[in-house]
Write an enzyme that holds these catalytic residues in place. Structure first.
Site, PDB file in Angstrom:
ATOM      1  N   CYS A   1       8.756   2.435  -4.387  1.00 37.25           N
ATOM      2  CA  CYS A   1       8.417   1.014  -4.521  1.00 37.25           C
ATOM      3  C   CYS A   1       9.469   0.190  -5.254  1.00 37.25           C
ATOM      4  O   CYS A   1       9.480  -1.039  -5.159  1.00 37.25           O
ATOM      5  CB  CYS A   1       7.063   0.885  -5.193  1.00 37.25           C
TER       6      CYS A   1
ATOM      7  N   HIS B   1       6.445  -6.173  -6.153  1.00 33.85           N
ATOM      8  CA  HIS B   1       6.077  -5.106  -5.223  1.00 33.85           C
ATOM      9  C   HIS B   1       4.594  -5.266  -4.883  1.00 33.85           C
ATOM     10  O   HIS B   1       3.752  -5.399  -5.776  1.00 33.85           O
ATOM     11  CB  HIS B   1       6.350  -3.745  -5.867  1.00 33.85           C
TER      12      HIS B   1
ATOM     13  N   ASN C   1       0.203  -1.382   1.421  1.00 31.18           N
ATOM     14  CA  ASN C   1       1.375  -1.155   0.569  1.00 31.18           C
ATOM     15  C   ASN C   1       2.398  -0.351   1.373  1.00 31.18           C
ATOM     16  O   ASN C   1       2.187   0.819   1.653  1.00 31.18           O
ATOM     17  CB  ASN C   1       0.902  -0.396  -0.685  1.00 31.18           C
TER      18      ASN C   1
END
Lengths: 349, 70
Positions: free
Chosen positions: A126, A276, A306
Protein backbone atom coordinates in the site's frame (compact mmCIF):
# COMPACT_ATOMS: atom_id res chain seq x y z
CA UNK A 1 -8.93 25.19 -10.41
CA UNK A 2 -7.90 26.65 -7.03
CA UNK A 3 -5.11 29.17 -7.36
CA UNK A 4 -2.40 28.49 -4.86
CA UNK A 5 0.88 30.11 -3.93
CA UNK A 6 3.45 28.12 -5.84
CA UNK A 7 6.83 28.96 -4.42
CA UNK A 8 9.03 26.01 -5.29
CA UNK A 9 10.03 23.97 -2.29
CA UNK A 10 13.73 23.39 -1.86
CA UNK A 11 13.23 19.64 -1.90
CA UNK A 12 11.27 18.87 -5.03
CA UNK A 13 12.40 17.57 -8.39
CA UNK A 14 11.26 19.40 -11.56
CA UNK A 15 9.09 16.58 -12.88
CA UNK A 16 5.40 15.94 -13.38
CA UNK A 17 2.79 13.24 -13.28
CA UNK A 18 1.88 13.51 -16.97
CA UNK A 19 -0.96 10.98 -17.09
CA UNK A 20 -2.56 8.09 -15.22
CA UNK A 21 -4.65 5.16 -16.49
CA UNK A 22 -6.08 2.21 -14.59
CA UNK A 23 -7.46 -1.24 -15.26
CA UNK A 24 -9.59 -3.70 -13.30
CA UNK A 25 -10.39 -7.31 -14.19
CA UNK A 26 -13.93 -8.25 -15.30
CA UNK A 27 -15.15 -10.49 -12.49
CA UNK A 28 -17.18 -8.68 -9.83
CA UNK A 29 -17.44 -9.78 -6.20
CA UNK A 30 -20.46 -8.01 -4.71
CA UNK A 31 -21.60 -7.58 -1.11
CA UNK A 32 -24.66 -9.67 -1.96
CA UNK A 33 -22.40 -12.57 -2.94
CA UNK A 34 -20.34 -12.18 0.24
CA UNK A 35 -23.48 -11.94 2.43
CA UNK A 36 -24.72 -15.20 0.91
CA UNK A 37 -21.45 -16.90 1.87
CA UNK A 38 -20.98 -15.48 5.38
CA UNK A 39 -23.90 -16.09 7.71
CA UNK A 40 -24.71 -13.20 10.04
CA UNK A 41 -23.63 -10.57 7.50
CA UNK A 42 -25.84 -8.58 5.20
CA UNK A 43 -24.84 -6.67 2.08
CA UNK A 44 -25.82 -3.44 3.85
CA UNK A 45 -23.67 -4.21 6.89
CA UNK A 46 -20.62 -4.93 4.71
CA UNK A 47 -21.16 -1.63 2.90
CA UNK A 48 -21.68 0.29 6.13
CA UNK A 49 -18.45 -1.08 7.68
CA UNK A 50 -16.19 -0.92 4.61
CA UNK A 51 -17.77 1.64 2.24
CA UNK A 52 -17.18 -0.95 -0.49
CA UNK A 53 -19.99 -2.30 -2.70
CA UNK A 54 -17.96 -4.49 -5.01
CA UNK A 55 -14.43 -5.58 -5.80
CA UNK A 56 -12.91 -6.84 -9.05
CA UNK A 57 -11.24 -10.24 -9.01
CA UNK A 58 -8.61 -11.48 -11.48
CA UNK A 59 -9.62 -14.63 -13.37
CA UNK A 60 -7.77 -17.91 -12.89
CA UNK A 61 -4.60 -17.55 -14.94
CA UNK A 62 -4.90 -13.76 -15.11
CA UNK A 63 -1.93 -12.26 -13.26
CA UNK A 64 -0.93 -8.87 -11.91
CA UNK A 65 1.34 -8.53 -14.95
CA UNK A 66 -1.67 -8.98 -17.26
CA UNK A 67 -3.46 -6.19 -15.37
CA UNK A 68 -0.29 -4.06 -15.58
CA UNK A 69 -0.12 -4.51 -19.37
CA UNK A 70 -3.81 -3.55 -19.74
CA UNK A 71 -3.40 -0.40 -17.60
CA UNK A 72 -0.31 0.69 -19.53
CA UNK A 73 -1.92 0.00 -22.93
CA UNK A 74 -4.84 2.19 -21.82
CA UNK A 75 -2.41 4.92 -20.82
CA UNK A 76 -0.82 4.90 -24.29
CA UNK A 77 -4.21 4.70 -26.05
CA UNK A 78 -5.76 7.61 -24.14
CA UNK A 79 -2.83 10.03 -24.13
CA UNK A 80 -0.61 11.60 -26.72
CA UNK A 81 2.49 10.13 -25.08
CA UNK A 82 4.00 7.44 -27.32
CA UNK A 83 5.51 4.30 -25.80
CA UNK A 84 8.85 5.11 -27.48
CA UNK A 85 9.14 7.97 -24.98
CA UNK A 86 9.51 5.63 -22.01
CA UNK A 87 13.13 5.27 -20.90
CA UNK A 88 12.58 3.44 -17.58
CA UNK A 89 9.86 1.16 -16.26
CA UNK A 90 9.16 0.47 -12.59
CA UNK A 91 6.67 -2.27 -11.73
CA UNK A 92 5.38 -2.42 -8.18
CA UNK A 93 3.73 -5.75 -7.37
CA UNK A 94 3.60 -8.40 -4.66
CA UNK A 95 2.28 -11.03 -7.04
CA UNK A 96 5.02 -11.47 -9.67
CA UNK A 97 4.59 -13.94 -12.55
CA UNK A 98 7.76 -15.80 -11.56
CA UNK A 99 10.29 -16.00 -8.74
CA UNK A 100 12.68 -14.79 -11.41
CA UNK A 101 13.04 -12.95 -13.77
CA UNK A 102 11.58 -9.63 -12.67
CA UNK A 103 8.09 -9.07 -14.06
CA UNK A 104 9.17 -5.59 -15.19
CA UNK A 105 11.48 -7.20 -17.79
CA UNK A 106 8.53 -9.15 -19.19
CA UNK A 107 6.48 -5.95 -19.06
CA UNK A 108 9.07 -4.27 -21.33
CA UNK A 109 8.51 -7.03 -23.92
CA UNK A 110 4.71 -7.21 -23.56
CA UNK A 111 4.40 -3.43 -24.02
CA UNK A 112 6.94 -3.36 -26.90
CA UNK A 113 8.94 -0.74 -25.04
CA UNK A 114 12.37 0.13 -26.33
CA UNK A 115 15.25 -2.16 -25.31
CA UNK A 116 17.55 0.70 -24.33
CA UNK A 117 15.63 1.29 -21.12
CA UNK A 118 15.84 0.31 -17.45
CA UNK A 119 13.33 -1.99 -15.77
CA UNK A 120 12.99 -2.93 -12.10
CA UNK A 121 10.44 -4.52 -9.81
CA UNK A 122 9.51 -3.03 -6.47
CA UNK A 123 7.99 -5.37 -3.88
CA UNK A 124 5.79 -3.15 -1.74
CA UNK A 125 2.09 -2.97 -1.02
CA UNK A 126 0.00 0.00 0.00
CA UNK A 127 2.98 2.37 0.28
CA UNK A 128 4.32 1.23 -3.12
CA UNK A 129 3.05 4.01 -5.36
CA UNK A 130 4.73 6.72 -3.30
CA UNK A 131 7.97 4.70 -3.13
CA UNK A 132 7.81 4.18 -6.91
CA UNK A 133 7.28 7.89 -7.36
CA UNK A 134 10.33 8.62 -5.19
CA UNK A 135 12.49 6.30 -7.34
CA UNK A 136 11.20 8.00 -10.49
CA UNK A 137 11.96 11.45 -9.06
CA UNK A 138 15.42 10.21 -8.05
CA UNK A 139 16.17 8.87 -11.54
CA UNK A 140 15.07 12.18 -13.06
CA UNK A 141 17.03 14.18 -10.51
CA UNK A 142 20.16 12.14 -11.28
CA UNK A 143 19.70 12.66 -15.01
CA UNK A 144 19.45 8.88 -15.44
CA UNK A 145 16.01 8.87 -17.03
CA UNK A 146 13.41 11.38 -18.24
CA UNK A 147 10.15 9.53 -18.90
CA UNK A 148 9.36 6.86 -16.38
CA UNK A 149 6.47 4.45 -16.57
CA UNK A 150 5.45 3.49 -13.03
CA UNK A 151 3.01 0.60 -12.99
CA UNK A 152 1.37 -0.69 -9.81
CA UNK A 153 -0.48 -3.99 -10.09
CA UNK A 154 -1.67 -6.58 -7.61
CA UNK A 155 -3.93 -9.58 -7.25
CA UNK A 156 -4.29 -10.07 -3.49
CA UNK A 157 -7.42 -12.17 -4.21
CA UNK A 158 -5.09 -15.03 -5.12
CA UNK A 159 -3.64 -14.94 -1.58
CA UNK A 160 -7.02 -14.70 0.16
CA UNK A 161 -8.85 -17.69 1.62
CA UNK A 162 -12.47 -17.79 0.43
CA UNK A 163 -13.61 -18.19 4.03
CA UNK A 164 -11.67 -15.21 5.45
CA UNK A 165 -14.15 -12.32 5.50
CA UNK A 166 -11.68 -10.04 7.32
CA UNK A 167 -9.74 -9.53 4.08
CA UNK A 168 -12.11 -10.82 1.40
CA UNK A 169 -14.49 -7.91 2.03
CA UNK A 170 -11.71 -5.33 1.63
CA UNK A 171 -9.27 -6.19 -1.14
CA UNK A 172 -9.84 -5.95 -4.88
CA UNK A 173 -7.48 -6.62 -7.79
CA UNK A 174 -6.38 -3.84 -10.12
CA UNK A 175 -3.54 -1.95 -11.76
CA UNK A 176 -2.55 1.61 -12.55
CA UNK A 177 -0.02 3.05 -15.00
CA UNK A 178 1.47 6.48 -14.33
CA UNK A 179 3.84 8.34 -16.62
CA UNK A 180 6.30 10.60 -14.82
CA UNK A 181 8.16 13.08 -17.02
CA UNK A 182 11.07 15.44 -16.42
CA UNK A 183 9.61 18.90 -16.74
CA UNK A 184 11.55 22.10 -16.30
CA UNK A 185 8.51 24.23 -17.12
CA UNK A 186 6.20 25.98 -14.70
CA UNK A 187 5.87 24.96 -11.11
CA UNK A 188 5.40 21.22 -11.61
CA UNK A 189 7.43 19.26 -9.11
CA UNK A 190 7.61 15.98 -7.25
CA UNK A 191 8.76 15.94 -3.62
CA UNK A 192 9.72 16.30 -0.93
CA UNK A 193 9.19 12.82 0.44
CA UNK A 194 8.87 11.37 3.89
CA UNK A 195 9.52 7.66 4.50
CA UNK A 196 8.86 5.22 7.32
CA UNK A 197 9.51 1.54 7.97
CA UNK A 198 8.82 -0.71 10.96
CA UNK A 199 9.72 -4.33 10.26
CA UNK A 200 8.70 -5.33 13.79
CA UNK A 201 5.17 -5.33 12.38
CA UNK A 202 6.05 -7.59 9.42
CA UNK A 203 3.85 -10.41 10.78
CA UNK A 204 0.78 -8.17 11.11
CA UNK A 205 0.05 -8.21 7.37
CA UNK A 206 1.67 -11.21 5.77
CA UNK A 207 1.47 -14.31 3.60
CA UNK A 208 3.52 -16.46 6.02
CA UNK A 209 4.44 -19.39 3.73
CA UNK A 210 5.54 -19.75 0.12
CA UNK A 211 8.87 -17.93 0.33
CA UNK A 212 12.15 -19.45 1.44
CA UNK A 213 11.74 -18.77 5.19
CA UNK A 214 8.81 -21.15 5.17
CA UNK A 215 8.30 -22.98 1.88
CA UNK A 216 4.75 -24.14 1.11
CA UNK A 217 4.16 -27.75 2.07
CA UNK A 218 1.38 -30.01 3.32
CA UNK A 219 1.61 -28.37 6.74
CA UNK A 220 1.38 -24.77 5.50
CA UNK A 221 -1.84 -25.52 3.63
CA UNK A 222 -3.71 -26.69 6.73
CA UNK A 223 -6.66 -24.36 7.29
CA UNK A 224 -7.36 -23.07 10.79
CA UNK A 225 -10.40 -21.13 12.07
CA UNK A 226 -9.61 -18.07 14.22
CA UNK A 227 -11.71 -16.76 17.12
CA UNK A 228 -13.74 -14.53 14.78
CA UNK A 229 -14.67 -17.51 12.60
CA UNK A 230 -12.34 -16.64 9.73
CA UNK A 231 -10.54 -19.55 8.09
CA UNK A 232 -7.06 -19.38 6.57
CA UNK A 233 -3.82 -21.34 6.17
CA UNK A 234 -0.19 -20.18 6.29
CA UNK A 235 -0.30 -20.01 2.47
CA UNK A 236 -2.98 -17.32 2.71
CA UNK A 237 -2.96 -13.59 3.43
CA UNK A 238 -3.31 -12.73 7.11
CA UNK A 239 -4.13 -9.24 8.34
CA UNK A 240 -4.23 -8.25 12.00
CA UNK A 241 -6.74 -5.46 11.49
CA UNK A 242 -6.34 -4.11 15.03
CA UNK A 243 -2.55 -3.84 14.74
CA UNK A 244 -2.82 -2.19 11.31
CA UNK A 245 -5.37 0.31 12.67
CA UNK A 246 -3.10 1.14 15.63
CA UNK A 247 -0.08 1.57 13.37
CA UNK A 248 -1.98 3.77 10.93
CA UNK A 249 -3.38 6.09 13.61
CA UNK A 250 0.09 6.36 15.14
CA UNK A 251 2.20 6.91 12.02
CA UNK A 252 0.13 8.55 9.28
CA UNK A 253 -0.77 11.83 11.04
CA UNK A 254 2.87 12.19 12.15
CA UNK A 255 4.13 11.50 8.64
CA UNK A 256 1.79 14.16 7.26
CA UNK A 257 2.99 16.75 9.78
CA UNK A 258 6.65 15.95 9.04
CA UNK A 259 6.03 16.10 5.31
CA UNK A 260 4.41 19.54 5.52
CA UNK A 261 7.26 20.76 7.69
CA UNK A 262 9.87 19.47 5.26
CA UNK A 263 8.01 21.09 2.35
CA UNK A 264 7.52 24.30 4.33
CA UNK A 265 3.82 24.15 3.53
CA UNK A 266 0.54 24.37 5.42
CA UNK A 267 -2.49 22.23 4.83
CA UNK A 268 -4.11 25.33 3.30
CA UNK A 269 -1.51 25.19 0.48
CA UNK A 270 -2.82 21.80 -0.64
CA UNK A 271 -5.79 21.25 -2.94
CA UNK A 272 -6.12 17.61 -1.86
CA UNK A 273 -4.72 15.06 0.56
CA UNK A 274 -4.86 11.68 -1.13
CA UNK A 275 -4.55 8.78 1.27
CA UNK A 276 -4.14 5.10 0.51
CA UNK A 277 -7.75 3.92 0.09
CA UNK A 278 -7.74 1.17 2.72
CA UNK A 279 -11.47 1.26 3.46
CA UNK A 280 -14.09 3.78 4.58
CA UNK A 281 -13.69 3.07 8.26
CA UNK A 282 -9.93 3.64 8.31
CA UNK A 283 -10.19 6.77 6.18
CA UNK A 284 -12.96 8.17 8.40
CA UNK A 285 -10.76 7.58 11.46
CA UNK A 286 -7.77 9.29 9.83
CA UNK A 287 -9.91 12.15 8.55
CA UNK A 288 -11.17 12.88 12.08
CA UNK A 289 -7.74 12.61 13.65
CA UNK A 290 -6.02 14.71 10.98
CA UNK A 291 -8.97 17.13 10.75
CA UNK A 292 -9.04 17.04 6.94
CA UNK A 293 -12.03 18.82 5.39
CA UNK A 294 -14.28 16.51 3.35
CA UNK A 295 -13.69 18.37 0.07
CA UNK A 296 -9.92 17.95 0.38
CA UNK A 297 -10.02 14.19 0.87
CA UNK A 298 -11.10 12.50 -2.36
CA UNK A 299 -12.02 8.83 -2.17
CA UNK A 300 -12.39 5.91 -4.56
CA UNK A 301 -13.10 2.46 -3.17
CA UNK A 302 -16.84 1.89 -3.48
CA UNK A 303 -16.65 0.01 -6.80
CA UNK A 304 -13.14 -1.48 -6.54
CA UNK A 305 -12.21 -2.03 -2.87
CA UNK A 306 -8.64 -1.71 -1.62
CA UNK A 307 -6.38 -2.27 -4.64
CA UNK A 308 -3.17 -2.09 -2.55
CA UNK A 309 -0.43 -0.10 -4.36
CA UNK A 310 -2.87 1.18 -7.00
CA UNK A 311 -5.33 2.99 -4.71
CA UNK A 312 -3.58 6.38 -4.90
CA UNK A 313 -3.32 6.47 -8.73
CA UNK A 314 -6.96 5.31 -8.95
CA UNK A 315 -7.87 8.47 -7.02
CA UNK A 316 -5.48 10.59 -9.12
CA UNK A 317 -7.15 9.33 -12.30
CA UNK A 318 -10.60 10.20 -10.95
CA UNK A 319 -9.55 13.66 -9.79
CA UNK A 320 -7.70 14.51 -13.03
CA UNK A 321 -10.67 13.30 -15.12
CA UNK A 322 -13.10 15.41 -13.07
CA UNK A 323 -10.93 18.50 -13.52
CA UNK A 324 -10.45 18.90 -9.77
CA UNK A 325 -6.72 18.29 -10.25
CA UNK A 326 -4.79 20.03 -12.98
CA UNK A 327 -1.99 22.46 -13.65
CA UNK A 328 -1.27 24.40 -10.49
CA UNK A 329 -2.81 21.87 -8.10
CA UNK A 330 -0.63 20.75 -5.24
CA UNK A 331 -1.43 17.55 -3.39
CA UNK A 332 -0.07 15.33 -0.65
CA UNK A 333 0.01 11.58 -1.32
CA UNK A 334 0.15 9.32 1.74
CA UNK A 335 0.65 5.55 1.44
CA UNK A 336 0.81 3.09 4.35
CA UNK A 337 0.48 -0.62 4.99
CA UNK A 338 2.23 -3.98 4.60
CA UNK A 339 5.86 -3.95 5.75
CA UNK A 340 5.01 -2.15 7.83
CA UNK A 341 5.90 0.63 5.42
CA UNK A 342 4.71 4.16 4.85
CA UNK A 343 5.62 7.12 2.66
CA UNK A 344 4.33 10.56 1.82
CA UNK A 345 5.01 12.93 -1.06
CA UNK A 346 4.07 16.40 -2.19
CA UNK A 347 3.23 16.63 -5.89
CA UNK A 348 2.63 19.89 -7.76
CA UNK A 349 0.87 19.54 -11.11
CA UNK B 1 -24.53 10.23 27.46
CA UNK B 2 -20.78 10.39 26.92
CA UNK B 3 -19.22 10.39 23.45
CA UNK B 4 -17.48 7.16 24.41
CA UNK B 5 -20.71 5.35 25.38
CA UNK B 6 -22.38 6.55 22.20
CA UNK B 7 -19.48 5.20 20.18
CA UNK B 8 -19.57 1.87 22.03
CA UNK B 9 -23.33 1.58 21.39
CA UNK B 10 -22.67 2.02 17.68
CA UNK B 11 -19.88 -0.55 17.68
CA UNK B 12 -21.93 -3.11 19.68
CA UNK B 13 -25.03 -2.32 17.59
CA UNK B 14 -27.32 -1.64 20.56
CA UNK B 15 -29.28 1.40 21.71
CA UNK B 16 -27.09 3.99 23.45
CA UNK B 17 -29.40 3.94 26.52
CA UNK B 18 -28.38 0.31 27.13
CA UNK B 19 -24.70 1.16 27.54
CA UNK B 20 -23.22 1.62 31.01
CA UNK B 21 -19.97 0.59 32.69
CA UNK B 22 -21.39 -2.84 33.55
CA UNK B 23 -22.57 -3.60 30.02
CA UNK B 24 -21.20 -7.02 29.04
CA UNK B 25 -19.44 -7.09 25.68
CA UNK B 26 -20.37 -10.74 25.09
CA UNK B 27 -20.71 -12.21 21.60
CA UNK B 28 -20.52 -8.86 19.81
CA UNK B 29 -16.89 -8.41 20.99
CA UNK B 30 -15.27 -9.67 17.78
CA UNK B 31 -12.19 -8.55 15.85
CA UNK B 32 -14.11 -5.88 13.92
CA UNK B 33 -15.52 -4.43 17.18
CA UNK B 34 -11.98 -4.33 18.59
CA UNK B 35 -10.60 -2.50 15.54
CA UNK B 36 -13.46 0.01 15.82
CA UNK B 37 -12.79 0.49 19.54
CA UNK B 38 -9.09 1.24 18.92
CA UNK B 39 -10.21 4.10 16.66
CA UNK B 40 -12.87 5.25 19.15
CA UNK B 41 -10.44 5.33 22.09
CA UNK B 42 -7.95 7.25 19.95
CA UNK B 43 -10.65 9.76 18.99
CA UNK B 44 -12.27 10.24 22.42
CA UNK B 45 -9.34 9.85 24.82
CA UNK B 46 -6.43 10.53 22.42
CA UNK B 47 -4.88 7.29 23.75
CA UNK B 48 -3.43 4.30 21.92
CA UNK B 49 -4.78 1.04 23.28
CA UNK B 50 -3.59 -2.39 22.14
CA UNK B 51 -5.75 -5.18 20.75
CA UNK B 52 -4.42 -7.57 23.43
CA UNK B 53 -5.63 -5.26 26.20
CA UNK B 54 -9.02 -4.89 24.54
CA UNK B 55 -9.30 -8.65 24.03
CA UNK B 56 -9.15 -9.08 27.83
CA UNK B 57 -11.98 -6.59 28.49
CA UNK B 58 -15.32 -8.07 29.52
CA UNK B 59 -17.40 -4.91 30.08
CA UNK B 60 -17.59 -1.38 28.69
CA UNK B 61 -16.21 -0.20 32.06
CA UNK B 62 -13.12 -2.40 31.56
CA UNK B 63 -12.43 -0.62 28.27
CA UNK B 64 -12.88 2.78 29.88
CA UNK B 65 -10.44 1.91 32.68
CA UNK B 66 -7.90 0.47 30.23
CA UNK B 67 -8.16 3.55 28.02
CA UNK B 68 -7.62 5.91 30.92
CA UNK B 69 -4.61 3.87 32.10
CA UNK B 70 -3.08 3.75 28.59
Amino acid sequence: MPSLPLARSRHDVPACIACVATHVPDEVLSNEQLAAEFSGWTADKIFEKTGIRERRIAAKGETALDLAVAAAERLFAENSKPRELVDFVILCTQAPDHILPSSSCILQERLSLRKAIGAIDVNLGCSGFVYGLSLAAGLISAGAASNILLVTADTYSKYINDRDKSVRTLFGDGAAATLICADGKGDAGIGPFNFGTDGSGADRLIVPAGGFRRPSDACSSVEVEDRSGNVRSADDLFMDGAAVMSFTLREVPTMFRNLLERANLDEADLSAIILHQANKFMLDSLQKKMKIPEEKMPRRYEQIGNTVSSTIPFVLEQEIASGRLGEGSRVALLGFGVGLSWAGAIVTF
Amino acid sequence: MSEFYEGMAEILEVDATEINADYELGEAWDSLAIVSTIALVDEVFDKAIGADTLQECRTVGDIEKAAQAA
